[in-house]
Design an enzyme around this catalytic site. Structure first.
Site, mmCIF file in Angstrom:
data_model
loop_
_atom_site.group_PDB
_atom_site.id
_atom_site.type_symbol
_atom_site.label_atom_id
_atom_site.label_comp_id
_atom_site.label_asym_id
_atom_site.label_seq_id
_atom_site.Cartn_x
_atom_site.Cartn_y
_atom_site.Cartn_z
ATOM 1 N N HIS A 144 16.270 96.369 -43.651
ATOM 2 C CA HIS A 144 17.554 96.574 -42.957
ATOM 3 C C HIS A 144 18.252 95.266 -42.597
ATOM 4 C CE1 HIS A 144 16.123 100.876 -41.646
ATOM 5 N NE2 HIS A 144 16.519 100.821 -42.905
ATOM 6 N N ASP A 201 14.544 91.662 -36.415
ATOM 7 C CA ASP A 201 14.344 90.647 -35.373
ATOM 8 C C ASP A 201 13.689 89.359 -35.855
ATOM 9 O OD1 ASP A 201 11.575 91.327 -35.603
ATOM 10 O OD2 ASP A 201 11.759 92.851 -34.030
HETATM 11 C C1 BJW Z 1 5.567 101.928 -30.411
HETATM 12 C C2 BJW Z 1 5.408 101.167 -29.281
HETATM 13 C C3 BJW Z 1 4.374 100.251 -29.290
HETATM 14 C C4 BJW Z 1 7.105 102.430 -28.948
HETATM 15 N N1 BJW Z 1 3.589 100.139 -30.346
HETATM 16 N N2 BJW Z 1 4.785 101.808 -31.458
HETATM 17 C C5 BJW Z 1 20.431 113.277 -42.936
HETATM 18 C C6 BJW Z 1 19.160 113.375 -43.461
HETATM 19 C C7 BJW Z 1 18.575 112.271 -44.073
HETATM 20 C C8 BJW Z 1 19.250 111.063 -44.152
HETATM 21 C C9 BJW Z 1 20.513 110.981 -43.618
HETATM 22 C C10 BJW Z 1 21.086 112.057 -43.038
HETATM 23 N N3 BJW Z 1 22.316 111.679 -42.586
HETATM 24 C C11 BJW Z 1 22.494 110.369 -42.868
HETATM 25 C C12 BJW Z 1 21.414 109.941 -43.512
HETATM 26 C C13 BJW Z 1 21.181 108.606 -43.997
HETATM 27 C C14 BJW Z 1 20.891 107.632 -42.887
HETATM 28 C C15 BJW Z 1 19.785 108.185 -42.024
HETATM 29 O O1 BJW Z 1 18.609 108.068 -42.312
HETATM 30 N N4 BJW Z 1 20.134 108.799 -40.899
HETATM 31 C C16 BJW Z 1 19.154 109.462 -40.039
HETATM 32 C C17 BJW Z 1 19.163 108.815 -38.651
HETATM 33 C C18 BJW Z 1 19.456 110.905 -40.005
HETATM 34 N N5 BJW Z 1 20.485 106.432 -43.559
HETATM 35 C C19 BJW Z 1 21.374 105.517 -43.952
HETATM 36 O O2 BJW Z 1 22.563 105.618 -43.723
HETATM 37 C C20 BJW Z 1 20.827 104.363 -44.756
HETATM 38 N N6 BJW Z 1 21.603 104.164 -45.915
HETATM 39 C C21 BJW Z 1 21.729 105.098 -46.836
HETATM 40 O O3 BJW Z 1 21.157 106.156 -46.784
HETATM 41 O O4 BJW Z 1 22.544 104.712 -47.848
HETATM 42 C C22 BJW Z 1 22.810 105.644 -48.891
HETATM 43 C C23 BJW Z 1 23.722 104.951 -49.881
HETATM 44 C C24 BJW Z 1 23.305 104.793 -51.192
HETATM 45 C C25 BJW Z 1 24.157 104.181 -52.105
HETATM 46 C C26 BJW Z 1 25.411 103.721 -51.704
HETATM 47 C C27 BJW Z 1 25.816 103.878 -50.397
HETATM 48 C C28 BJW Z 1 24.954 104.487 -49.470
HETATM 49 C C29 BJW Z 1 20.927 103.072 -43.949
HETATM 50 C C30 BJW Z 1 20.064 103.103 -42.760
HETATM 51 C C31 BJW Z 1 20.249 101.827 -41.966
HETATM 52 C C32 BJW Z 1 19.565 101.926 -40.647
HETATM 53 N N7 BJW Z 1 19.866 100.818 -39.886
HETATM 54 C C33 BJW Z 1 19.390 100.769 -38.519
HETATM 55 C C34 BJW Z 1 20.408 100.058 -37.623
HETATM 56 C C35 BJW Z 1 20.567 98.648 -37.972
HETATM 57 C C36 BJW Z 1 21.448 98.060 -36.948
HETATM 58 C C37 BJW Z 1 20.726 97.207 -35.991
HETATM 59 O O5 BJW Z 1 19.518 96.926 -36.080
HETATM 60 O O6 BJW Z 1 21.422 96.844 -35.119
HETATM 61 O O7 BJW Z 1 18.093 100.201 -38.473
HETATM 62 S S1 BJW Z 1 19.146 102.360 -37.774
HETATM 63 C C38 BJW Z 1 17.831 101.844 -36.739
HETATM 64 O O8 BJW Z 1 16.767 102.754 -37.044
HETATM 65 C C39 BJW Z 1 17.416 100.442 -37.248
HETATM 66 C C40 BJW Z 1 15.935 100.652 -37.486
HETATM 67 O O9 BJW Z 1 15.447 99.743 -38.459
HETATM 68 C C41 BJW Z 1 15.833 102.109 -37.892
HETATM 69 C C42 BJW Z 1 14.492 102.726 -37.724
HETATM 70 O O10 BJW Z 1 14.164 102.803 -36.361
HETATM 71 P P1 BJW Z 1 12.669 102.559 -35.913
HETATM 72 O O11 BJW Z 1 12.263 101.197 -36.270
HETATM 73 O O12 BJW Z 1 11.823 103.649 -36.402
HETATM 74 O O13 BJW Z 1 12.812 102.571 -34.308
HETATM 75 P P2 BJW Z 1 12.830 103.834 -33.313
HETATM 76 O O14 BJW Z 1 13.376 103.363 -32.036
HETATM 77 O O15 BJW Z 1 13.455 105.011 -33.924
HETATM 78 O O16 BJW Z 1 11.270 104.193 -33.136
HETATM 79 C C43 BJW Z 1 10.361 103.328 -32.457
HETATM 80 C C44 BJW Z 1 8.980 103.918 -32.558
HETATM 81 O O17 BJW Z 1 8.070 103.009 -31.970
HETATM 82 C C45 BJW Z 1 8.820 105.253 -31.815
HETATM 83 O O18 BJW Z 1 8.157 106.179 -32.661
HETATM 84 C C46 BJW Z 1 7.935 104.880 -30.628
HETATM 85 O O19 BJW Z 1 7.054 105.942 -30.246
HETATM 86 C C47 BJW Z 1 7.158 103.723 -31.173
HETATM 87 N N8 BJW Z 1 6.660 102.781 -30.169
HETATM 88 N N9 BJW Z 1 6.388 101.556 -28.366
HETATM 89 C C48 BJW Z 1 3.837 100.967 -31.413
HETATM 90 N N10 BJW Z 1 4.147 99.470 -28.184
#
Ligand code: BJW
Ligand code: ZN
Length: 267
Positions: free
Chosen positions: A143, A105
């Site tokens: 990201h 963002d």
């Molecule tokens: C508060 C609050 C307040 C609320 N104060 N806190 C199985 C096991 C392990 C890994 C994998 C798997 N299967 C697939 C994977 C890999 C995959 C992955 O991790 N998947 C899991 C979901 C299972 N990862 C990938 O694919 C990554 N790439 C990769 O692994 O590449 C390998 C590779 C190597 C070499 C060549 C080719 C490939 C890429 C990951 C990209 C993630 N992108 C995203 C989307 C972007 C699109 C967009 O923004 O539109 O990024 S996913 C989405 O989640 C976004 C975020 O950055 C990311 C993390 O989310 P975040 O920030 O933690 O948000 P939330 O909503 O989950 O949590 C919010 C938190 O805030 C909560 O805890 C609340 O309690 C808290 N909160 N109010 C403080 N006021």
């Protein structure tokens, strides 16, 4: 607020030389932006695989751009909150602070620019990623960024803030160099994270403390940054209203919103 927890976390922070701050969507929730996985999370209403994968973009670039156009407008109409600003000030006032964000963002960058404008000389010449024009200490964005584009053909990346006309494929933005279709410069599922993650992991090996703010810590490899700090002998302090997979590894878990807790921790 948990006064003893805050005190313990402040003590860890004051003793730490190198501090890695890892943030997620929760830090921007207090600016009014939706998180991904929460009760009102973006992905309760949208199916991630329809929008946040390269396959989705290949299938329907218009739909994906429509979603990112909306996300851009939402982010642009928000302001950095007290947590972004407190962290930006900490990074300017102390050596050894690196902010690593999963957020796309741009709010950490805007906070850094605001703080640099308040203290132009303090920000000058400090570490890693400083913006030459503003002197702001910029975060490592794991990201990508909503306000940058990448060419699907020649790979050029550049800042892009113009409104997106997602009315049809023909009106989607095109590359300034080769006129091919642009995509958001965002890391989608299954895509590699680029050099920012390598820098973050090497800093994690050296960090005394990882301050984790507002992430569910389920997306890899970003979530492993905190576990690498722990494995290398550093501590974790977590700020989140809810428990996460990192909670059991954290020396201190502060339950609350980022905009309330972070300033009391770092000021
Ligand atoms: C508060 C609050 C307040 C609320 N104060 N806190 C199985 C096991 C392990 C890994 C994998 C798997 N299967 C697939 C994977 C890999 C995959 C992955 O991790 N998947 C899991 C979901 C299972 N990862 C990938 O694919 C990554 N790439 C990769 O692994 O590449 C390998 C590779 C190597 C070499 C060549 C080719 C490939 C890429 C990951 C990209 C993630 N992108 C995203 C989307 C972007 C699109 C967009 O923004 O539109 O990024 S996913 C989405 O989640 C976004 C975020 O950055 C990311 C993390 O989310 P975040 O920030 O933690 O948000 P939330 O909503 O989950 O949590 C919010 C938190 O805030 C909560 O805890 C609340 O309690 C808290 N909160 N109010 C403080 N006021
Ligand atoms: Zn191009």
């Amino acid at each position: 607020m948990d006064a003893q927890g805050i005190e313990n976390a402040r003590e860890l922070l004051s003793r730490a030389g190198a501090v890695l701050v890892l943030t997620g969507a929760g830090i921007s929730a207090d600016s009014g932006l939706a998180t991904f996985r929460g009760a009102d999370g973006l992905w309760r209403n949208y199916r991630a695989q329809e929008l946040a994968t390269p396959e989705a973009f290949a299938e329907d670039p218009r739909l994906v751009w429509e979603w990112y156009g909306m996300r851009r407008e939402a982010a642009a109409s928000c302001e950095p909150n007290a947590a972004h600003l407190a962290l930006a000030r900490l990074a300017v006032e102390r050596n050894g602070i690196t902010i690593v964000t999963q957020n796309v963002d741009g709010l950490h960058t805007r906070a850094a620019e605001q703080v640099a404008a308040e203290h132009p000389t303090a920000a000058e010449g400090q570490i890693a990623s400083t913006d030459g024009d503003t002197g702001a200490r910029l975060p490592l964005e794991l990201h990508g960024c909503l306000f940058r584009v990448r060419c699907t053909q020649c790979g050029e990346r550049y800042g892009h803030r113009e409104p997106i006309d997602s009315g049809s494929v023909a009106t989607l933005p095109t590359c300034r160099s080769c006129s091919s279709m642009l995509r958001p410069d965002i890391v989608w599922f299954g895509e590699p994270l680029g050099e920012a993650i390598e820098i973050a992991f090497s800093m994690a090996q050296e960090a005394d403390l990882c301050l984790v703010v507002g992430t569910s810590a389920v997306v890899q490899p970003a979530a492993s940054i905190a576990t690498v700090v722990r494995q290398a002998g550093g501590s974790i302090v977590e700020v989140n209203p809810e428990p996460t997979p990192l909670t059991s590894l954290a020396a201190v878990s502060l339950r609350g919103g980022a905009a309330e807790v972070v300033p009391s921790l770092v000021s």
